[in-house]
Each structure stands twice: as C-alpha cells, then as structure tokens.
Design a protein around this motif. Structure first.
Motif, PDB file in Angstrom:
ATOM      1  N   ARG A 113       0.836  -1.202   0.000  1.00 35.78           N
ATOM      2  CA  ARG A 113       0.000   0.000   0.000  1.00 35.78           C
ATOM      3  C   ARG A 113       0.869   1.249   0.000  1.00 35.78           C
ATOM      4  O   ARG A 113       0.583   2.216  -0.730  1.00 35.78           O
ATOM      5  N   LEU A 114       1.929   1.249   0.779  1.00 39.39           N
ATOM      6  CA  LEU A 114       2.852   2.379   0.806  1.00 39.39           C
ATOM      7  C   LEU A 114       3.510   2.568  -0.557  1.00 39.39           C
ATOM      8  O   LEU A 114       3.631   3.701  -1.056  1.00 39.39           O
ATOM      9  N   ASN A 115       3.926   1.472  -1.172  1.00 34.75           N
ATOM     10  CA  ASN A 115       4.586   1.566  -2.472  1.00 34.75           C
ATOM     11  C   ASN A 115       3.647   2.078  -3.563  1.00 34.75           C
ATOM     12  O   ASN A 115       4.071   2.811  -4.463  1.00 34.75           O
ATOM     13  N   ARG A 116       2.365   1.705  -3.487  1.00 34.48           N
ATOM     14  CA  ARG A 116       1.395   2.235  -4.451  1.00 34.48           C
ATOM     15  C   ARG A 116       1.255   3.742  -4.293  1.00 34.48           C
ATOM     16  O   ARG A 116       1.157   4.479  -5.283  1.00 34.48           O
ATOM     17  N   PHE A 117       1.253   4.196  -3.041  1.00 32.09           N
ATOM     18  CA  PHE A 117       1.169   5.637  -2.793  1.00 32.09           C
ATOM     19  C   PHE A 117       2.396   6.354  -3.344  1.00 32.09           C
ATOM     20  O   PHE A 117       2.284   7.396  -3.998  1.00 32.09           O
ATOM     21  N   LYS A 118       3.573   5.803  -3.083  1.00 29.89           N
ATOM     22  CA  LYS A 118       4.805   6.426  -3.558  1.00 29.89           C
ATOM     23  C   LYS A 118       4.829   6.544  -5.083  1.00 29.89           C
ATOM     24  O   LYS A 118       5.273   7.557  -5.635  1.00 29.89           O
ATOM     25  N   LYS A 119       4.365   5.524  -5.748  1.00 33.01           N
ATOM     26  CA  LYS A 119       4.341   5.535  -7.207  1.00 33.01           C
ATOM     27  C   LYS A 119       3.371   6.578  -7.737  1.00 33.01           C
ATOM     28  O   LYS A 119       3.618   7.221  -8.769  1.00 33.01           O
ATOM     29  N   LYS A 120       2.285   6.788  -7.000  1.00 35.32           N
ATOM     30  CA  LYS A 120       1.242   7.720  -7.426  1.00 35.32           C
ATOM     31  C   LYS A 120       1.610   9.169  -7.140  1.00 35.32           C
ATOM     32  O   LYS A 120       1.238  10.074  -7.896  1.00 35.32           O
ATOM     33  N   PHE A 121       2.345   9.408  -6.035  1.00 37.43           N
ATOM     34  CA  PHE A 121       2.666  10.778  -5.615  1.00 37.43           C
ATOM     35  C   PHE A 121       4.163  10.967  -5.350  1.00 37.43           C
ATOM     36  O   PHE A 121       4.541  11.409  -4.260  1.00 37.43           O
ATOM     37  N   PRO A 122       5.022  10.687  -6.307  1.00 37.21           N
ATOM     38  CA  PRO A 122       6.466  10.820  -6.059  1.00 37.21           C
ATOM     39  C   PRO A 122       6.900  12.236  -5.707  1.00 37.21           C
ATOM     40  O   PRO A 122       7.861  12.437  -4.985  1.00 37.21           O
ATOM     41  N   HIS A 123       6.147  13.225  -6.193  1.00 40.77           N
ATOM     42  CA  HIS A 123       6.511  14.630  -5.953  1.00 40.77           C
ATOM     43  C   HIS A 123       6.237  15.079  -4.531  1.00 40.77           C
ATOM     44  O   HIS A 123       6.688  16.159  -4.120  1.00 40.77           O
TER      45      HIS A 123
END
Length: 217
Positions: free
Chosen positions: A200-210
């Motif tokens: 779940r954390l990795n999906r968030f990181k991929k979606k909002f890298p900025h």
C-alpha cells in the motif's frame, strides 16, 4: 484435507494478514521526534489499519511525525482490544504533525484520499469493521470546507457520488499503545506488513512521487 481442517487453515491465513489480532505484552519504547513547537499543526485521518496510514503520512515531505491512535467514538480510554470489537465507535486514526510552511492541510487531504479507497463502507481490504472506516477529521471550519470541497470534486470527477468518507469534528484523540507506533518500520517482515502495508505504501509512492521526502523516494 477435511472441511474442518480447511476452515482452520483459511482462518489462520486470514489472521496472518489482518491488522487486528497482533499484540505485544511488553510495551516497546518508541523514540518520537519532539512534536511540541510553534511551527507544527496536527491533522487527523482514519483510513483502515493505522500501521499503513502512519507509514504513508510519514513519507510525505513536511510531515514531522505521525502517531497511531483512536478517535471518532464516545468510549473513554479505548484500547486496541476494545476497538477490535467494533463496539467503541472509534476508528484507528493517525495524528499527522506537519509544518504548514512545507505542506498544506489541503495537500494532506489529497494524500488521504489518494492513499485508500474512500468508497468502501466500514473498511479497507483486508480489514473490515467500523474501526477501519474512512474518516477525515477537522478542527475548524476552514479544514471542514477543504475536506468537503475535495469530496465534492472527487465525487464529480472520479467516484460518481460514491464516497463514503465521514467528515467529523475531532473531539478527542487517544494515542495507541506504544507497540503500534512506527509498527511498519520496526516490523518489516511481519506477515500483514509484508502482504498489505508495504504494498500500500509503495502504491502511494508511485502515485505521488513529488510529495515524498528525499529519503523516502
């Protein structure tokens, strides 16, 4: 394999990937950053297991600390075991301490809605029950309006009026037991963390890298 044995195996497997059911008899001392300063504000969000939610917000630039706890109910002094019954009214909630000069409340609301499914009633897969419901808490009228405007826009553009998130004024936040704090970071090999929290954390990181801190990218 007998039917009874199959049910037992399935039940045990589900327990391994459930946020509820883990306990430590010995309290773990957690070193948290000093959160008491004039430049810090606090926002509160509930969106499923707080192990996941805490890790997500702590990856965001401008967030100084995130603390797991309970809010949204009327029961005094809730505990992990009590809220697990779904009868306290509280939800697993994270207090997000942030520097408003580095990240806005509006951005935190974007993180909240962008890191879970707000259309799910009473839960986030694989955890279900009122203690896992989606809640965006507000402390003043401005925060309430920001949350409601975000919901209105998402309902129109993405979710077609299906958002189930509660918008609730924060009354009391109860800090969870020490062993829940920084749980994902301290227990990277725990079954639920490996199967649910880290993905779940990795999906968030991929979606909002900025939005990520430099060391979290």
């Amino acid at each position: 394999m007998s039917i009874l044995k199959s049910i037992t195996v399935i039940s045990f497997s589900l327990l391994l990937i459930s946020c509820f059911g883990f306990s430590e008899k010995k309290e773990t001392e957690i070193t948290k950053k000093n959160m008491s300063n004039e430049h810090t504000k606090v926002a509160y969000f509930a969106s499923g297991c707080f192990w996941c939610v805490e890790a997500i917000f702590e990856s965001v630039s401008g967030v100084e600390e995130a603390v797991s706890g309970y809010a949204g109910g009327n029961t005094l002094d809730p505990t992990y075991e009590k809220i697990g019954t779904g009868k306290t009214g509280h939800a697993e909630t994270v207090a997000v301490y942030y520097n408003p000069k580095k990240v806005s409340f509006e951005t935190l609301v974007t993180v909240f809605f962008g890191s879970h499914n707000p259309t799910t009633v009473n839960g986030q897969q694989p955890d279900y029950g009122t203690q896992y419901r989606s809640i965006a808490f507000y402390s003043n009228d401005l925060e309430r309006d920001i949350i409601k405007n975000k919901i209105d826009n998402l309902n129109k553009e993405v979710y077609h009026g299906k958002i189930a998130t509660e918008v609730t004024k924060l009354t009391t936040f109860y800090k969870a037991e020490e062993y829940h704090q920084d749980f994902e970071r301290r227990n990277p090999n725990q079954g639920y963390v490996k199967a649910v929290s880290i993905p779940r954390l990795n999906r968030f990181k991929k979606k909002f890298p900025h939005l990520l801190k430099a060391d979290k990218q």
